[in-house]
Structures are given as structure tokens and as C-alpha cells.
Design an enzyme around this catalytic site. Structure first.
Site, PDB file in Angstrom:
ATOM      1  CG  HIS A 265      -1.958   1.287   1.397  1.00  0.00           C
ATOM      2  ND1 HIS A 265      -3.020   1.069   0.912  1.00  0.00           N
ATOM      3  CD2 HIS A 265      -1.594   2.326   1.644  1.00  0.00           C
ATOM      4  CE1 HIS A 265      -3.745   2.187   1.074  1.00  0.00           C
ATOM      5  NE2 HIS A 265      -2.704   3.091   1.673  1.00  0.00           N
ATOM      6  CD  GLU A 266       1.690   3.414   3.748  1.00  0.00           C
ATOM      7  OE1 GLU A 266       1.988   4.746   3.355  1.00  0.00           O
ATOM      8  OE2 GLU A 266       0.717   3.282   4.339  1.00  0.00           O
ATOM      9  CG  HIS A 269       0.283   6.374  -0.533  1.00  0.00           C
ATOM     10  ND1 HIS A 269      -0.560   7.288  -0.912  1.00  0.00           N
ATOM     11  CD2 HIS A 269      -0.173   5.945   0.488  1.00  0.00           C
ATOM     12  CE1 HIS A 269      -1.675   7.205  -0.429  1.00  0.00           C
ATOM     13  NE2 HIS A 269      -1.435   6.101   0.758  1.00  0.00           N
TER      14      HIS A 269
END
Lengths: 501, 501
Positions: A265-266, A269
Site C-alpha cells: 500500500h505505502e 504512495h
């Protein structure tokens, strides 16, 4: 470049440099600063943050904005400078409309409220937090008075996180989504077919989770020459500068999913920020287009890469190598079903793909009602519990697991929650378009050709930074406005197959 | 506290906060920032450093200094405020006397000169560096013109690092020291008794050096709740704030002494800063009294703790545990003699305790001659080599191992070198006094009671930060001014015993 334009960019570079310093001070506090560093570090962060605020609302900034946006000058400016000025003006207007004294009181209130919230959550005592929350809501209402609003007071707050998104838009898409999800959640809970999940919680050594996290980051396209991976209590990604975008993750030895999916997920980003055009470095355009677009990238990576069947077809044997006992009797399909289990739960950040949007809708409806005077702070816990029962069929046993679970409100971040769900809708819509350009998408993943996907995302989204507004990106890439049907289709196909409905 | 005094302290806190940010940005660059972070990070450091310079030379600062040092106000101020103002005034005068344009040119020159120096050192090509050095010397001479001087132009430079120390003082103490050391070095080299040292260079696993470094830091009294240990190319200690004083070390697998004695040296710097009175936090008094006093603490730790015989009586078996093969046939006495070997060498930072001061004297004499127009930049390498031959009996084979070895001159740090030797003299003089208060000093070390020594150093030196001038500390603690005889006595006793002279 005219002289005043150069001075304007120098000021932006100055603000960027301060932001880099503050970013590093936070990162350091969370990753490895010694205990006794905290007091003076917090003070230093306060000093530099105040300076950033002052620079953004300075007479100097106002002069540049006015002189550059003057009709005679404006025509000579590049698209980049115009977009940058629009961002600067938006921030300038936002902050300079609030009387300095009131803003200062509000900042102090915020920091107090956050520590009271922590205590209230620990003790599960909403009454402790309520007076602070009430105060924060009152301030925010007053600020909306200064800022003005279109149609609905809550629109002003939404605009700060997701420009272009209004209550009308959200009511429509959330309505459609709810109408679809609620009955499906019920169907799933009644399905005779339920995945085995016990093995998920068997011990997975932390050191191996770390190696695997690093491995996946590299595979998916995170550039370790422009970042690093560390361990924190709450995973996050932070951009210090375009060549330094760091990610953190959390290792839970009895639930490896926290680290693996958290890291992926990170990674989404971070890959976004690592691939913004270098031309925007040191300006206020060198960041994601909006909270929602940012979340679309993290969720795209987490769900459409990390939870893709082909991904695990490729890497499941590798996972087994890192925790052989745990998975020795689990087949790929059993594993895949387990990591995609859907079940109503109380805590937003632990929710699965299907039920997650319901958690967001509940918060959205509560915030909207609060700022339209249809709900008081006192009534919050009751309404919260009612909505959880209505949407998810479960009631929190206490406020810690209910209305007190999220930090956002203690910091006055009203209007933020919807961007999590918007990111999800954006991601599904983008996925639909990527399938047209790369019809062999699943194969690409199964063969580890992530760079093709990264190039597509960079070309269509990442490179622009804040040069485009969120809905402009969506329109340019997918050829239409926000359409929740793509998310519905994705969920429908996925969960009906998983639960054999 | 009167209002203007409060504003003055707020400005100091602001400067401290900026310094903390810059300190962290440097630390991060050296310990683990990704490669691509460097360009924008350097720019951010530049922006914040410029801001610090501007705050220290601001009209605001000048106003506080003038108004608080006004005769009517001055009498009401605390000793702390008066000392702080004296420091602020010194810095204000120093920088504000230089025309802003000239200073800016000089800063640009410095940063260029440092990269040219690096290249020149790599290629061992003094001619490459000479024009830059010449330029830096010219600027410095011009600055001395602005600043003025007493007695000798070089005194102005000395005063910036070691207030109270002049050419007269240094000529005297260095003269005495040279007269003593040069013949002893010769005697030692001719001694039939020479220690065995081959085992020092056997492999010592890095991971074990790290564990041992951490262990010694804890034992000696470094507070890990107010700091951390990392690895860098050049070891250093850095204070981010009083609760965050970090040390770094370097691991050489074929010479464990680099890490062990490097760590203990930096520990001395760090323990100093960790024990400055909290009352001085966030002011310009929250640092060591001077470069020399700082070095006295690092050398005290390195030589009078880490090279004490009792220290190794206590820990030699522990060292063996971490590298058993290396030391299995080496007795404690053989080990102790080896780590105290004295031998003329070319590189200052690798020199032993006895020959180290000679390296400093050479640099001192060269700097003094440069600023009194008795030597030109062109003549430097020749003079350097002559002096090495005269004092140490060896001639550098090239300029990389001679005049180009230190970074200091490329940054314009003239007057800095003497503080290394002064620190050594201070340390020996302090050691003499501590022996009066703690006659069982050697026993304390042998029994690991380092806290008693730390308390003595804190009570007499650390707590004061910059509240006292260096020679004031020396006088208050030892009851006399700088006296080089203590260092001579120490060296005499130690090396005559070691070499059986």
C-alpha cells in the site's frame, strides 16, 4: 523568466526546504529518535511549522500572487506557473481569512485535543473527548463562515482534500455503492462456503517479513536509491524530496498481512511521488494531485497488484520459503481465499475490500450532518452505533472500538475520510482503462512485468504531480467523470467468485 | 523576566530549532539517506543555514543586544542572560563586520574549495588546490582587517575557537612540549624493546565490533535514551538537542582500534553535551565551552579511560570473547603495549598519543606564518615536508599524505588545529586534579565505577555548557592556568614504562 516570477519560485523553494526539514524531523521521531529527544524536537517542529505558515500567508507571497496574476503579466506565464499560483492563492486565501489570534488558539486546541483523544480512546471514555471535539467543530464552523460555501457547508471542507467533489457527488456515488454492498455483505455472511483462515495467524518471523517487504518493494518498482524502508507503529510514506521518498511498515508476527499489504500500500504512495516530473521539484506542485488520487495509487498497488491472483501464483512459493511451517499444508487457492476473506468488522483500518467503503460512508454521513446542524457532538456515539448496526450488522461494544477509533477528528480533519473511498473508486476506474491499454494486465503481473504498469501510471498520473486537478486526471485518463460502477463490477466479480455465489 | 528578554530568548529558541533541523539533515545524509536525496537536501541545508546566519546578524538581534546591555537594564539581568548576550554579541560583531556581498562570495568559495580539495587529495595534486587556498587565505586576511587584532593577526583566528588563547601562550606551551617530545620519540625509536603488534590487524568481525561499541558506550555512561550509535565514514558526535546527542563510529575489520577508540572518543564529546544543565536548553549556551574543552573531554575518555591499564584488566577477556582467534595467544600486557605503540607517522588522525601534538604544532606554525606574511601558499608543501622531517624524522612521499591530508583549510578553518593539542593539555591537567579528589581513580576504572568519574566531570565541567570560558573552567577546576607540565609528566611516565627506558 521575469524577475518577480524568479523571486516567487525562490520563495517556494524556501517553503519546500522547511517542509523537508519538518518531514525529516517527524520521520526521525517515528523511526528511531531517542526517547528524550521528543520534548525539544516537538518545539523545533512547532517553530518551523509556524514559519511555513507565515511564509505561505506572508505579504511577500500575496504580492507575488497579485502581481503575477495581474492581467498584463498573466498571459506571459507558463502553465506551470499558473497552476502553482492557483495553489498558492488557494492556501493564502484559506489561511489569511482566519484572524491570526483565532488560528493560534485553534492550533493549540488541536494539539491538546489529540492528546485528550488518545487518553479517551485508552479509557474508552467519550465524555472526556466530547468537550474538545465540540470546540473543534465550533471553530471549524466559524472558519466555514469566513471561507464561505457553495450549496452545502460541508462542500467547503471537502474541497480542501478533494477539489471538485461535493456533497451532491458523494450522495450519489455512496448511495449506489451502499445499495450494492449492504445486500452482498449479507449474502456472503450467509454463504455456506467460507474460507479457512486459521493459518494466517500462525507465527511468521519478523526478520523474514522484513526481507519479504524489501523484496516486494524492489519487484514492484520502488526505487531504493530514492528512498528507504523502516519500521514504525503506524505504516506511512513520506516525501522529503523527490529523490527521497521513504516508506515504513509494521511487523506483526501473528499476522503477516499487516506488513506485506501495508508495505505494498505505502509502495503505491511512494512510487507516485518518486515519479513526479523533476521539473516540479522545489515547487508546490511537487506532490500528489489530491488525497483521493494518492489513495487511488496506494489502493491500486495493494488491491490490483498485491491481491491479484497472478501475483500470488508468482510469489506464493517464495512466501512459503519465508515461513514454511505456516503454509506447508495450504494450497495457493486456499491462501488466496483467506487473504480475501470478507467479514463485517468494527475497525476501519482492519476492514476488507468489500466492507471498507461502509466504514467511510458512516463517517461521511456523520460529518455532513454535524456541519449542517442536524447532529450534535453529544449524539455522536449513539448515531455511530446505530449506523454500524444498520450497515454492517454489528454494534461496537464500547466507544474505543466505535466513535473514538480514528485520530482524524481530534486534528480537525473533517472532509478527509471521503477521499479514502474516492481513491478506491478512482482506482477501479483506472484499472478498467488500463485493461484497455494493457489487455494482458494479469499476465504482466503473473510474469513480474511491473515496470509496464508503472510506466502506464507514470505517464497517465504520476508525472503530473499537482499540475492537474483530481477530476481532470480522471477525465483525461478514463474519458469520463467519476463512475462508481467500475468498483461495483470489480467487487461483484471478485466476491461472487470467492464465495461461490 | 522583562519583555524584551523574553523576546530575546524566543529568538535563541528559534535559532536552536533551525540548528536542530540542519543537524538532523546532516546526520541523516551521513548515516542513511538514499543517494538521490543529496542534491535537494544540500539545497535545503543551504536555505536553512542562510536563515540561521540572517537571524544571528538580524536587526532584531542587534536591538535585543543593545537594549539589554544598556546600563539601566544590564544590572537586572541574570548571569545566564549576560553570558548569552556576550556570545550573541561576539557572533553578531564577527559576521556583521563583513560586507554581506563579500561574505556570500566567501561562502560560495568555501564550498567550491572543499570539492576541489577532495579532488586534489585524490590526485595528490597540490597545484589544483593552491589557487583556492590562496583565495581563502586572502579573504581571511581581509576579514582580520575588518575584525582587528591584538598583538598578532593570528590571535583573532585563535579567539574564534579558543577564547583566551594567544600566540604567546601557544609559543610557550608548544615550545616546552616540543623540546620534551622530540628527543623522547627518538629514544623510543632506538629502544631495543618494541611491542609486538601484528595481531592488531587480524580480522575482527564488524558485527562484534558494533556490539562491543554499544557495550562500552553504556558502561562508560553514555545515555542511550538521549542518543544513538550509527555507522559513518568519519566518526563524529552531534547534538540535535540536549535529549538527543548522537554518536557515530567506523568499523574496520582489519583494525578494531578504529571503532573501539573512535567510539570512546566520541563518547567523551557526547557525555559532555548530554550533561549540560537543562536550564540552558534552547539557548546559545547549550554547547561545549570551546573546541579545546570539548576535545579535552573526548581525549580524557579515549586516553585516560579507554587506554587506562585497569580498563583493559577489566575488559580484555570480554574483548577476547568477541574475537577469540585474534587474541588467543596474546597476554593482557602484550595487548596493552600494542595498543599504546608509539611510532612517527604521516597522518595526523592515525597518530599515537605521544606524536600527535607534533602534527598539531606543524600546522600551527604554518598557519601563524601564513597570516603574518612569513610564508606563501606556494611554499606550503615544501615547508610542510621540512617540518615533518625535522619533528618526526619522516618525509611524506606525496602531498596527499602531506599538506593535503586535512579538510580544515578548504573550509577556511584557520586557528582550529591548536584546540586539538590544547584539549590534550587540558585533559592531562584535569586528570591531575581528579586524582586529588578521587585518589582511587585507577581502581574506579578497574571496578567499572565510571559513574563516579562522570559525576566529577559533570559537576566541574559539563553542567556549565558555555556559561564559563575555557580558561575560566581550567582555573576554577585545577586552581591554575594552562600548564603543559602535566601532559609531559603523563607522557613521560607512560612511555618510559612501556618502552622500558
Amino acid at each position: 523568466m521575469i524577475n518577480i516570477e524568479k523571486n516567487y519560485y525562490d520563495l517556494l523553494q524556501k517553503i519546500s526546504s522547511y517542509e523537508e526539514a519538518v518531514g525529516l524531523m517527524y520521520w526521525d521521531l517515528r523511526t528511531g529518535a531517542p526517547k528524550k529527544a521528543v520534548d525539544q524536537r516537538s518545539q523545533a517542529i512547532g517553530v518551523l511549522s509556524t514559519e511555513i505558515f507565515q511564509l505561505k500567508t506572508s505579504e511577500e507571497m500575496n504580492t507575488y500572487i497579485c502581481e503575477l496574476l495581474n492581467d498584463e503579466v498573466k498571459g506571459q506565464l507558463s502553465e506551470k506557473t499558473l497552476r502553482s499560483l492557483a495553489e498558492s492563492k488557494k492556501e493564502y486565501d484559506l489561511f489569511s481569512k482566519i484572524p491570526a489570534d483565532e488560528y493560534k488558539e485553534y492550533v493549540i486546541l488541536q494539539s491538546k485535543a489529540e492528546s485528550v483523544w488518545e487518553e479517551a480512546k485508552d479509557k474508552s471514555d467519550y465524555q472526556l473527548f466530547a468537550p474538545y471535539l465540540k470546540n473543534i467543530v465550533e471553530y471549524t464552523k466559524k472558519f466555514i463562515g469566513y471561507w464561505g460555501y457553495n450549496g452545502n457547508k460541508y462542500n467547503t471542507l471537502l474541497d480542501q482534500y478533494e477539489p471538485g467533489i461535493t456533497v451532491d457527488v458523494l450522495d450519489r456515488v455512496f448511495g449506489q455503492l451502499r445499495e450494492y454492498i449492504v445486500p452482498l455483505v449479507k449474502e456472503i455472511s450467509e454463504s455456506p462456503y467460507q474460507p479457512k483462515t486459521d493459518f494466517l495467524f500462525k507465527p511468521f518471523p519478523k526478520e523474514n517479513q522484513k526481507l519479504l517487504s524489501e523484496f516486494f518493494l524492489k519487484e514492484i518498482g520502488y526505487d531504493f536509491e530514492a528512498g528507504r524502508l523502516d519500521e514504525t507503529v503506524h505504516p506511512f510514506a513520506t516525501t522529503l524530496n523527490q529523490g527521497d521518498v521513504r516508506v515504513t511498515t509494521k511487523y506483526d508476527e501473528t499476522d503477516f498481512r499487516t506488513a506485506i499489504f501495508g508495505t505494498i500500500h505505502e509502495c503505491g504512495h511512494a512510487v507516485y511521488e518518486q515519479n513526479i516530473s523533476e521539473d516540479l521539484a522545489g515547487t508546490n506542485l511537487s506532490g500528489g494531485a489530491s488525497m483521493g488520487i494518492h489513495e487511488s495509487q496506494s489502493l491500486f498497488h495493494e488491491n490490483f497488484i498485491g491481491r491479484n491472483y497472478g501475483f500470488w501464483k508468482r510469489y506464493y512459493s517464495k512466501l512459503i520459503d519465508y515461513s514454511p511451517e505456516q503454509f506447508e499444508e495450504v494450497s495457493l487457492d486456499e491462501f488466496f481465499e483467506a487473504i480475501n476473506e470478507s467479514k463485517p468488522s468494527l475497525i476501519r483500518i482492519e476492514a476488507d475490500e468489500l466492507t471498507y467503503p461502509l466504514h467511510i460512508m458512516i463517517r461521511y454521513e456523520i460529518e455532513k450532518a454535524l456541519f449542517n446542524d442536524e447532529l450534535t457532538v453529544e449524539e455522536l456515539p449513539e448515531v455511530w452505533n446505530q449506523k454500524y448496526e444498520e450497515y454492517l450488522g454489528i454494534t461496537p461494544p464500547n466507544d474505543a472500538k466505535g466513535v473514538l477509533q480514528d485520530v482524524h477528528w481530534s486534528g480537525g480533519s473533517f472532509g478527509y475520510f471521503p477521499s479514502y473511498a474516492l481513491g478506491y473508486m478512482y482506482a477501479a476506474q483506472l484499472k478498467q482503462t488500463i485493461l484497455k491499454d494493457l489487455p494482458n494486465y494479469d499476465e504482466l503481473i503473473e510474469n513480474g512485468h511491473f515496470s509496464v504498469i508503472k510506466e502506464w501510471l507514470t505517464k497517465n498520473i504520476h508525472q503530473y504531480g499537482k499540475m492537474k486537478q483530481p477530476l481532470e486526471i480522471l477525465q483525461d485518463v478514463t474519458g469520463e467523470g467519476l463512475n462508481v460502477q467500475y468498483l461495483i463490477n470489480y467487487l461483484d466479480e471478485k466476491y461472487r467468485a470467492l464465495y461461490k455465489l
